[in-house]
Design a protein around this motif. Structure first.
Motif, PDB file in Angstrom:
ATOM      1  N   GLY A 141       0.823  -1.194   0.000  1.00  0.00           N
ATOM      2  CA  GLY A 141       0.000   0.000   0.000  1.00  0.00           C
ATOM      3  C   GLY A 141       0.862   1.251   0.000  1.00  0.00           C
ATOM      4  O   GLY A 141       1.736   1.433  -0.850  1.00  0.00           O
ATOM      5  N   ALA A 142       0.645   2.112   0.988  1.00  0.00           N
ATOM      6  CA  ALA A 142       1.369   3.387   1.046  1.00  0.00           C
ATOM      7  C   ALA A 142       2.738   3.273   1.698  1.00  0.00           C
ATOM      8  O   ALA A 142       3.577   4.163   1.540  1.00  0.00           O
ATOM      9  CB  ALA A 142       0.529   4.428   1.794  1.00  0.00           C
ATOM     10  N   GLY A 143       2.981   2.196   2.471  1.00  0.00           N
ATOM     11  CA  GLY A 143       4.278   2.046   3.128  1.00  0.00           C
ATOM     12  C   GLY A 143       4.581   3.185   4.084  1.00  0.00           C
ATOM     13  O   GLY A 143       5.684   3.736   4.087  1.00  0.00           O
ATOM     14  N   MET A 144       3.629   3.539   4.918  1.00  0.00           N
ATOM     15  CA  MET A 144       3.771   4.663   5.842  1.00  0.00           C
ATOM     16  C   MET A 144       5.030   4.526   6.706  1.00  0.00           C
ATOM     17  O   MET A 144       5.389   3.440   7.143  1.00  0.00           O
ATOM     18  CB  MET A 144       2.536   4.728   6.749  1.00  0.00           C
ATOM     19  N   LYS A 145       5.684   5.646   6.952  1.00  0.00           N
ATOM     20  CA  LYS A 145       6.879   5.648   7.796  1.00  0.00           C
ATOM     21  C   LYS A 145       6.754   6.714   8.880  1.00  0.00           C
ATOM     22  O   LYS A 145       5.847   7.561   8.839  1.00  0.00           O
ATOM     23  CB  LYS A 145       8.132   5.892   6.968  1.00  0.00           C
ATOM     24  N   GLN A 146       7.647   6.677   9.845  1.00  0.00           N
ATOM     25  CA  GLN A 146       7.652   7.655  10.921  1.00  0.00           C
ATOM     26  C   GLN A 146       7.796   9.068  10.351  1.00  0.00           C
ATOM     27  O   GLN A 146       8.572   9.311   9.434  1.00  0.00           O
ATOM     28  CB  GLN A 146       8.799   7.383  11.887  1.00  0.00           C
ATOM     29  N   GLY A 147       7.019   9.980  10.919  1.00  0.00           N
ATOM     30  CA  GLY A 147       7.091  11.369  10.503  1.00  0.00           C
ATOM     31  C   GLY A 147       6.176  11.745   9.364  1.00  0.00           C
ATOM     32  O   GLY A 147       6.037  12.942   9.060  1.00  0.00           O
ATOM     33  N   ASP A 148       5.543  10.773   8.710  1.00  0.00           N
ATOM     34  CA  ASP A 148       4.628  11.093   7.617  1.00  0.00           C
ATOM     35  C   ASP A 148       3.401  11.838   8.134  1.00  0.00           C
ATOM     36  O   ASP A 148       2.898  11.552   9.235  1.00  0.00           O
ATOM     37  CB  ASP A 148       4.153   9.814   6.915  1.00  0.00           C
ATOM     38  N   ASN A 149       2.935  12.786   7.332  1.00  0.00           N
ATOM     39  CA  ASN A 149       1.622  13.379   7.549  1.00  0.00           C
ATOM     40  C   ASN A 149       0.614  12.587   6.717  1.00  0.00           C
ATOM     41  O   ASN A 149       0.825  12.409   5.514  1.00  0.00           O
ATOM     42  CB  ASN A 149       1.598  14.849   7.125  1.00  0.00           C
ATOM     43  N   VAL A 150      -0.454  12.138   7.359  1.00  0.00           N
ATOM     44  CA  VAL A 150      -1.423  11.268   6.692  1.00  0.00           C
ATOM     45  C   VAL A 150      -2.811  11.892   6.784  1.00  0.00           C
ATOM     46  O   VAL A 150      -3.347  12.061   7.888  1.00  0.00           O
ATOM     47  CB  VAL A 150      -1.449   9.861   7.319  1.00  0.00           C
ATOM     48  N   LEU A 151      -3.380  12.237   5.641  1.00  0.00           N
ATOM     49  CA  LEU A 151      -4.748  12.745   5.590  1.00  0.00           C
ATOM     50  C   LEU A 151      -5.697  11.555   5.588  1.00  0.00           C
ATOM     51  O   LEU A 151      -5.611  10.686   4.713  1.00  0.00           O
ATOM     52  CB  LEU A 151      -4.966  13.586   4.337  1.00  0.00           C
ATOM     53  N   ILE A 152      -6.601  11.492   6.575  1.00  0.00           N
ATOM     54  CA  ILE A 152      -7.497  10.346   6.723  1.00  0.00           C
ATOM     55  C   ILE A 152      -8.934  10.828   6.623  1.00  0.00           C
ATOM     56  O   ILE A 152      -9.435  11.530   7.507  1.00  0.00           O
ATOM     57  CB  ILE A 152      -7.254   9.632   8.068  1.00  0.00           C
ATOM     58  N   TRP A 153      -9.586  10.466   5.524  1.00  0.00           N
ATOM     59  CA  TRP A 153     -11.009  10.775   5.378  1.00  0.00           C
ATOM     60  C   TRP A 153     -11.820   9.861   6.299  1.00  0.00           C
ATOM     61  O   TRP A 153     -11.520   8.673   6.444  1.00  0.00           O
ATOM     62  CB  TRP A 153     -11.456  10.551   3.934  1.00  0.00           C
ATOM     63  N   GLY A 154     -12.864  10.408   6.892  1.00  0.00           N
ATOM     64  CA  GLY A 154     -13.703   9.606   7.782  1.00  0.00           C
ATOM     65  C   GLY A 154     -12.898   8.991   8.904  1.00  0.00           C
ATOM     66  O   GLY A 154     -12.995   7.800   9.180  1.00  0.00           O
ATOM     67  N   ASP A 179       2.477  19.867   3.484  1.00  0.00           N
ATOM     68  CA  ASP A 179       1.422  19.095   2.840  1.00  0.00           C
ATOM     69  C   ASP A 179       1.492  17.646   3.345  1.00  0.00           C
ATOM     70  O   ASP A 179       2.465  17.254   4.004  1.00  0.00           O
ATOM     71  CB  ASP A 179       1.589  19.133   1.319  1.00  0.00           C
ATOM     72  N   VAL A 180       0.476  16.866   3.013  1.00  0.00           N
ATOM     73  CA  VAL A 180       0.443  15.489   3.521  1.00  0.00           C
ATOM     74  C   VAL A 180       1.222  14.564   2.592  1.00  0.00           C
ATOM     75  O   VAL A 180       1.214  14.715   1.364  1.00  0.00           O
ATOM     76  CB  VAL A 180      -1.007  14.981   3.686  1.00  0.00           C
ATOM     77  N   ASP A 181       1.906  13.601   3.195  1.00  0.00           N
ATOM     78  CA  ASP A 181       2.663  12.601   2.431  1.00  0.00           C
ATOM     79  C   ASP A 181       1.747  11.540   1.849  1.00  0.00           C
ATOM     80  O   ASP A 181       2.009  11.023   0.759  1.00  0.00           O
ATOM     81  CB  ASP A 181       3.694  11.926   3.349  1.00  0.00           C
ATOM     82  N   ILE A 182       0.689  11.202   2.578  1.00  0.00           N
ATOM     83  CA  ILE A 182      -0.222  10.116   2.186  1.00  0.00           C
ATOM     84  C   ILE A 182      -1.650  10.601   2.353  1.00  0.00           C
ATOM     85  O   ILE A 182      -1.980  11.254   3.347  1.00  0.00           O
ATOM     86  CB  ILE A 182       0.004   8.862   3.053  1.00  0.00           C
ATOM     87  N   VAL A 183      -2.502  10.268   1.393  1.00  0.00           N
ATOM     88  CA  VAL A 183      -3.938  10.471   1.544  1.00  0.00           C
ATOM     89  C   VAL A 183      -4.596   9.099   1.610  1.00  0.00           C
ATOM     90  O   VAL A 183      -4.454   8.283   0.699  1.00  0.00           O
ATOM     91  CB  VAL A 183      -4.537  11.289   0.390  1.00  0.00           C
ATOM     92  N   PHE A 184      -5.296   8.839   2.715  1.00  0.00           N
ATOM     93  CA  PHE A 184      -6.013   7.577   2.932  1.00  0.00           C
ATOM     94  C   PHE A 184      -7.420   7.764   2.363  1.00  0.00           C
ATOM     95  O   PHE A 184      -8.294   8.334   2.988  1.00  0.00           O
ATOM     96  CB  PHE A 184      -6.041   7.269   4.430  1.00  0.00           C
ATOM     97  N   GLU A 185      -7.632   7.293   1.125  1.00  0.00           N
ATOM     98  CA  GLU A 185      -8.852   7.546   0.369  1.00  0.00           C
ATOM     99  C   GLU A 185      -9.797   6.349   0.397  1.00  0.00           C
ATOM    100  O   GLU A 185      -9.360   5.205   0.281  1.00  0.00           O
ATOM    101  CB  GLU A 185      -8.506   7.848  -1.094  1.00  0.00           C
ATOM    102  N   HIS A 186     -11.075   6.640   0.539  1.00  0.00           N
ATOM    103  CA  HIS A 186     -12.114   5.627   0.322  1.00  0.00           C
ATOM    104  C   HIS A 186     -13.468   6.201  -0.048  1.00  0.00           C
ATOM    105  O   HIS A 186     -14.312   5.462  -0.553  1.00  0.00           O
ATOM    106  CB  HIS A 186     -12.251   4.693   1.532  1.00  0.00           C
ATOM    107  N   PRO A 187     -13.748   7.514   0.150  1.00  0.00           N
ATOM    108  CA  PRO A 187     -15.038   8.031  -0.310  1.00  0.00           C
ATOM    109  C   PRO A 187     -15.182   8.025  -1.823  1.00  0.00           C
ATOM    110  O   PRO A 187     -16.272   7.839  -2.349  1.00  0.00           O
ATOM    111  CB  PRO A 187     -15.064   9.458   0.232  1.00  0.00           C
ATOM    112  N   GLY A 188     -14.075   8.275  -2.556  1.00  0.00           N
ATOM    113  CA  GLY A 188     -14.142   8.205  -4.003  1.00  0.00           C
ATOM    114  C   GLY A 188     -14.532   9.513  -4.656  1.00  0.00           C
ATOM    115  O   GLY A 188     -13.896  10.547  -4.452  1.00  0.00           O
ATOM    116  N   ARG A 189     -15.578   9.491  -5.461  1.00  0.00           N
ATOM    117  CA  ARG A 189     -15.926  10.604  -6.332  1.00  0.00           C
ATOM    118  C   ARG A 189     -16.021  11.933  -5.591  1.00  0.00           C
ATOM    119  O   ARG A 189     -15.521  12.960  -6.061  1.00  0.00           O
ATOM    120  CB  ARG A 189     -17.247  10.311  -7.039  1.00  0.00           C
ATOM    121  N   GLU A 190     -16.637  11.950  -4.429  1.00  0.00           N
ATOM    122  CA  GLU A 190     -16.875  13.190  -3.713  1.00  0.00           C
ATOM    123  C   GLU A 190     -15.585  13.894  -3.313  1.00  0.00           C
ATOM    124  O   GLU A 190     -15.514  15.120  -3.293  1.00  0.00           O
ATOM    125  CB  GLU A 190     -17.736  12.918  -2.483  1.00  0.00           C
TER     126      GLU A 190
END
Length: 486
Positions: A219-232, A310-321
């Motif tokens: 997947g994204a391979g998250m690491k220490q220090g990453d900023n992660v945008l999490i929808w919902g 800015d964020v390093d990773i966006v955790f997406e699942h809503p989709g179109r919106e």
């Protein structure tokens, strides 16, 4: 079923005693019917009501094949794939069952005029087929929902790439919303000893999905220090993503839609929170036109929270919106990782922000056995906690699914199957006591519907339910529903 339940409740029943139990030839299960797949034709998605399509009825016990196991299901949970199955979107799941049934004589039993649904369970192994050596009767287990055949070479590096990869209880029959489930033995994992049945059943699908999507190298391979945008960030998937980010040394930027949901994120330890509703972010001017100015306002808000990053990773699942905003918000060289599209599959984004900033979009779907096992191990260690907010009786599964469909829930919604009440199944009370506050973090956060009715019961597969109920209106328009929280 009473003898089976008594043996489980006793807690000290031997494997030999379990092996001697008589398994009934019928059991209670939650189903949809093939002859009702057109019942919602002409209705908008939001108006399709799972309480009318889901049945609780007796079904025949399927034959136990090689490499398979019967599990007595104490509790299960609602996932969004159960919503899709119940409203027959984006297609009827009977097409999945028909195609699977054609693959082999063993799989033919899945092609039935009814579909036993559900992709989570916690329970006890009752019996195993030929070739199963690890999981003996009496083992307390949870199940992940990956069903694979592994007869082709493609799946042997990552089983999610197997050509015959399916999601159990969604693309296969005999799922976990039932008194007995049929699983492949390689779906089984140890039940976390400090959790109740309903708590242990709730992480399976979403916890494993979030782990692969965010943490795994697949997947994204998250690491220490990453900023992660999490929808919902307080929802079924997001609640686990937020925990993984915090545990892994990353900084979650949590997007929610109410003050209550923001408070849950704070209880998990998150500090950077965007309340979409309070700050009135509207990424679409109308049904066909996105608003890039809102993307920019959103990105500015993120940088205000992160100290200019800015964020390093966006955790997406809503989709179109949300997808256009997600592509914009990721940093140069960042990753948008997506596992679903609950607000629509046809995504639109400005590709200039992708190619000129060297961003990447990664597709992620459930998890392989190794990833699911690692995610479950973290739950068993007390590092990741259930997000269960409420549990329903199996007879009320239609209401539970309706709540998820209408986003009236928080975290995960559980369903008691054989378990006669909540709170049973704890084998390690000392560990539980150390984590009790975190385990109960989501409890009571889902509003109890003001009017409920029970799922229609049917005496046999194919009989139609009475549909003369007065269905409660939600009082919310489609635009007001926060699809990212599903």
């Amino acid at each position: 079923m009473k003898q089976i339940l008594d043996a489980i409740l006793a807690g000290e029943t031997s494997a030999e005693a379990y092996a001697d139990l008589e398994i009934p030839d019928h059991y209670r299960a939650v189903t949809v019917h093939k002859d009702e797949t057109a019942m919602f034709d002409g209705l908008a998605t939001r108006d399709k009501d799972p309480r009318l399509s889901l049945h609780v009825e007796d079904v025949a016990l399927p034959e136990l094949g090689p490499g398979e196991a019967y599990v007595a299901v104490m509790a299960s949970a609602i996932n969004y794939n159960t919503v899709w199955t119940s409203i027959f979107e984006p297609m009827s799941t009977f097409g999945f069952l028909e195609r699977y049934g054609r693959t082999s004589p063993l799989a033919k039993k899945h092609d039935l005029p009814y579909h036993v649904v559900g992709s989570d369970l916690a329970g006890v192994v009752l019996a195993t087929g030929p070739g199963v050596h690890t999981w003996q009767p009496g083992r307390e287990v949870v199940a992940h929902c990956l069903s694979v055949e592994l007869e082709s070479y493609e799946g042997h590096n990552d089983t999610m790439l197997d050509p015959e990869q399916r999601i159990w209880g969604f693309e296969t029959n005999f799922g976990g919303l039932a008194q007995i489930a049929l699983v492949k033995s390689n779906q089984l994992m140890p039940k976390p000893a400090h959790l109740t049945w309903e708590e242990a059943a709730s992480p399976g699908l979403v916890n494993s999905t979030a782990y692969r999507q965010l943490v795994s190298r697949n997947g994204a391979g998250m690491k220490q220090g990453d900023n992660v945008l999490i929808w919902g960030a307080s929802g079924g998937l997001g609640g686990y993503a937020t925990q993984f980010a915090l545990n892994g040394g990353a900084t979650p930027v949590c997007v929610v839609s109410s003050a209550d949901k923001a408070e849950i994120c704070r209880k998990m330890g998150a500090e950077l929170i965007i309340d979409r509703k309070a700050e009135d972010f509207r990424f679409w001017k109308d049904e066909h036109t996105q608003d890039p100015q809102e993307w920019k306002r959103f990105g500015k808000r993120i940088r205000e929270l992160t100290g200019g990053e800015d964020v390093d990773i966006v955790f997406e699942h809503p989709g179109r919106e949300t997808f256009g905003a997600s592509v914009f918000a990721a940093r140069k060289g960042g990753t948008i990782v997506t596992c679903a599209s609950t607000s629509g599959y046809m995504h639109e984004y400005d590709n200039r922000y992708l190619w000129m900033s060297l961003k990447r979009i990664v597709g992620s779907h459930f998890a392989n056995y190794r990833e699911a096992w690692e995610a479950n191990r973290l739950v068993a260690q007390g590092r990741i906690h259930p997000t269960l907010s409420r549990a329903y009786a199996m007879e009320d599964v239609g209401q539970a699914t309706y709540d998820v469909h209408q986003n009236l829930h928080q975290g995960k919604v559980g369903v008691l199957c054989l378990a006669p009440e909540e709170g049973l199944g704890v084998r390690d009370p000392e560990k539980r006591a150390r984590h009790l506050e975190a385990i109960n973090r989501f409890r009571g956060s889902s509003p109890r519907p003001s009017r409920e009715f029970r799922t229609p019961k049917a005496s046999r597969p194919g009989c139609l339910p009475c549909i003369g109920w007065n269905v409660r209106e939600t009082g919310r328009t489609q635009s007001e529903r926060t699809t990212e929280e599903r």
